[in-house]
Design an enzyme around this catalytic site. Structure first.
Site, PDB file in Angstrom:
ATOM      1  N   PRO A  76     -45.703 -24.730  -5.460  1.00  0.00           N
ATOM      2  CA  PRO A  76     -46.014 -23.461  -6.505  1.00  0.00           C
ATOM      3  C   PRO A  76     -47.599 -23.303  -6.360  1.00  0.00           C
ATOM      4  O   PRO A  76     -48.005 -24.236  -6.831  1.00  0.00           O
ATOM      5  CB  PRO A  76     -45.258 -23.921  -7.393  1.00  0.00           C
ATOM      6  CG  PRO A  76     -44.114 -24.837  -6.991  1.00  0.00           C
ATOM      7  CD  PRO A  76     -44.838 -25.706  -6.010  1.00  0.00           C
ATOM      8  N   CYS A  77     -47.878 -22.165  -6.351  1.00  0.00           N
ATOM      9  CA  CYS A  77     -49.567 -21.951  -6.160  1.00  0.00           C
ATOM     10  C   CYS A  77     -49.946 -21.039  -7.209  1.00  0.00           C
ATOM     11  O   CYS A  77     -51.109 -20.880  -7.781  1.00  0.00           O
ATOM     12  CB  CYS A  77     -49.787 -20.836  -4.882  1.00  0.00           C
ATOM     13  SG  CYS A  77     -48.969 -19.127  -5.044  1.00  0.00           S
ATOM     14  N   PRO A  78     -48.934 -20.440  -8.262  1.00  0.00           N
ATOM     15  CA  PRO A  78     -49.692 -19.746  -9.683  1.00  0.00           C
ATOM     16  C   PRO A  78     -50.762 -20.507 -10.140  1.00  0.00           C
ATOM     17  O   PRO A  78     -51.677 -19.957 -11.062  1.00  0.00           O
ATOM     18  CB  PRO A  78     -48.580 -19.188 -10.358  1.00  0.00           C
ATOM     19  CG  PRO A  78     -47.177 -19.329  -9.371  1.00  0.00           C
ATOM     20  CD  PRO A  78     -47.599 -20.307  -8.351  1.00  0.00           C
ATOM     21  N   PHE A  80     -53.088 -22.414  -8.870  1.00  0.00           N
ATOM     22  CA  PHE A  80     -54.132 -22.666  -8.337  1.00  0.00           C
ATOM     23  C   PHE A  80     -54.734 -21.134  -7.844  1.00  0.00           C
ATOM     24  O   PHE A  80     -55.722 -21.068  -7.452  1.00  0.00           O
ATOM     25  CB  PHE A  80     -54.017 -23.428  -7.137  1.00  0.00           C
ATOM     26  CG  PHE A  80     -53.347 -24.761  -7.529  1.00  0.00           C
ATOM     27  CD1 PHE A  80     -54.134 -25.721  -8.237  1.00  0.00           C
ATOM     28  CD2 PHE A  80     -52.045 -25.043  -6.971  1.00  0.00           C
ATOM     29  CE1 PHE A  80     -53.395 -26.734  -8.560  1.00  0.00           C
ATOM     30  CE2 PHE A  80     -51.371 -26.251  -7.400  1.00  0.00           C
ATOM     31  CZ  PHE A  80     -52.155 -27.126  -8.280  1.00  0.00           C
ATOM     32  N   SER A  81     -53.936 -20.203  -7.840  1.00  0.00           N
ATOM     33  CA  SER A  81     -54.253 -18.771  -7.401  1.00  0.00           C
ATOM     34  C   SER A  81     -55.355 -18.141  -8.158  1.00  0.00           C
ATOM     35  O   SER A  81     -55.283 -18.081  -9.218  1.00  0.00           O
ATOM     36  CB  SER A  81     -52.997 -17.911  -7.138  1.00  0.00           C
ATOM     37  OG  SER A  81     -53.447 -16.500  -6.825  1.00  0.00           O
TER      38      SER A  81
END
Length: 437
Positions: A76-78, A80-81
């Site tokens: 899951p990227c949120p 790090f985004s």
């Protein structure tokens, strides 16, 4: 090494890794995890119909992961985004990368193939990436990644670097049990065109979802009227902050907050305010970007405000009659133009467009901007088609086949596409990793 390898698909989402490793390269999925119930149902429909190997929360199912050859996952990227809060490894979803290390340590697959947002290597000054890399190395892996060039890497990889019409830079990680050099696909940036993904005859139901609002059409036409009227020898400034065509507040030596109420009242239409109006109320009458509570603006903002005022001062005379008064009637989010098409034909309807919170953005028609998972309001607009992308065009941008099923609601469908990995890119990287051993 057998020709057919077993792989696990963690944080599976729409199943981009499965499409690449299974359908694309002929390998066998033995385990998958996806926590969202709706996406679990779609995963089963899109693959073998039952997917008995599919589990939910990987934290609860980590001990169920069988022996395998390839561990794959777009964790899951949120966290790090750049679009998120960037809490990184401190946020619960950021901690999920530790489950990857735990599984790799226990099952010792020959390969680990991971994907995340381009910002992953920089968040927390690189702390999350260092933790993951050290964890994999401690588990016995040799780790390669598409790090930023400024960090000593060979650069992030985007689909458009490999001939796919989608600009979407991502951080890829390949870890191998053998000490081998993995040659990532070369960043060639060949010529591409969005015409490759355009659906010739969208279904009536899907086409209804793509219609622009009357206000959006008026906005595009309004800015079009200006850029077409400006002499060809005059470059189109980008960004163009439309409010600066009439604003007069001071911005060079002092930001509005650095002045007294008396000194700024004449710049905000004082006649609209009662005599006892506060400085704070006057500030609210300024463009949102000029309300920052600082005594001085940073140099970049001073330059942008000044450049926009100068450009309008020199070119507004070319605008059609009433152009400025009409612009004032648009909401603030439509009074800014980003023209990222230098030396291109001055016609917005020949470009790929996006309505962003900050304004209207125009880019060349060679590739789509990245699909964004956190919002459905920034789905790209195909200028020549005068509509938003269809679902099938969204699938094609991410390398999925047309028949791949998406969530029923359009917003959920594009959120899932925004979270997905690009099938073609993953396939190319996986082939390079397997060939290195």
């Amino acid at each position: 090494m057998p020709e057919t390898l077993d792989f696990v698909d963690l944080f599976a989402g729409l199943g981009g890794f499965h499409r690449a490793l299974g359908d694309g390269l002929g390998h066998n999925c033995v385990f998958a995890s996806e926590i969202v119930p709706g996406l679990q149902d779609l995963y089963k429909k899109n693959f073998d119909g039952s997917a008995s190997y599919l589990k939910g929360d990987i934290v609860k199912a980590v001990d169920d992961v069988p022996k395998h050859d390839i561990l794959a996952g777009g964790f899951p990227c949120p966290s790090f985004s750049k679009s998120g809060k960037q809490h990184g490894r401190r946020e619960n979803r950021g901690k999920l990368m530790r489950q990857i290390v735990k599984i790799a340590s226990a099952r010792k697959p020959s390969y680990v193939l991971l994907e995340n947002v381009g910002n992953f290597g920089r968040i927390g000054k690189g702390a999350a990436w260092r933790e993951l890399k050290i964890g994999l190395e401690t588990a016995g892996y040799h780790v390669s990644a598409t790090e930023h060039k400024a960090s000593g890497g060979n650069g992030l990889i985007s689909p458009h670097h490999l001939g796919f019409p989608h600009q979407r830079e991502r951080f890829y990680i390949v870890a191998t049990r053998e000490d081998v050099t993995v040659e990532f696909p070369a960043r060639q940036a060949p010529k591409t065109s969005l015409s490759k993904v355009v659906e010739e005859a969208p279904s009536a139901a899907h086409k209804r979802e793509t219609v622009l609002s009357d206000q959006q059409v008026r906005c595009i036409n309004h800015w079009n009227n200006l850029i077409k009227a400006v002499p060809e020898k005059t470059p189109i400034l980008s960004p163009l902050w439309g409010d600066e065509a009439w604003e007069t507040y001071p911005f060079r030596s002092h930001a509005p907050w650095g002045l007294s109420a008396d000194k700024i009242r004449d710049h905000v239409g004082a006649q609209k305010f009662p005599p006892t109006t506060s400085k704070e109320a006057y500030i609210e009458g300024l463009p949102s970007y000029a309300r920052t509570p600082v005594a001085e603006f940073p140099s970049w903002k001073v330059a942008m405000i000044g450049d926009s005022r100068d450009w309008f001062g020199e070119n507004l005379a070319h605008a059609p009659g009433g152009w400025l008064e009409t612009l004032k009637k648009f909401p603030a989010s439509l009074r800014k133009l980003e023209w990222n098409c230098m030396n291109e034909e001055r016609d917005l309807w020949t470009k790929v467009l996006q309505f962003r919170p900050s304004g209207l953005r125009a880019k060349r028609y060679n590739a789509s901007p990245a699909l964004v998972a956190m919002t459905s309001t920034q789905v790209p607009i195909l200028g020549p088609e005068k509509r938003y992308l269809t679902r099938i065009e969204g699938l094609r941008l991410q390398g999925f086949p047309d028949e791949h099923q998406l969530p029923g609601a359009r917003a959920e469908a594009f959120a899932a596409l925004g979270n997905a990995v690009h099938v073609g890119v993953v396939k190319r990287i996986a082939k390079a990793a397997l060939a290195a051993s």
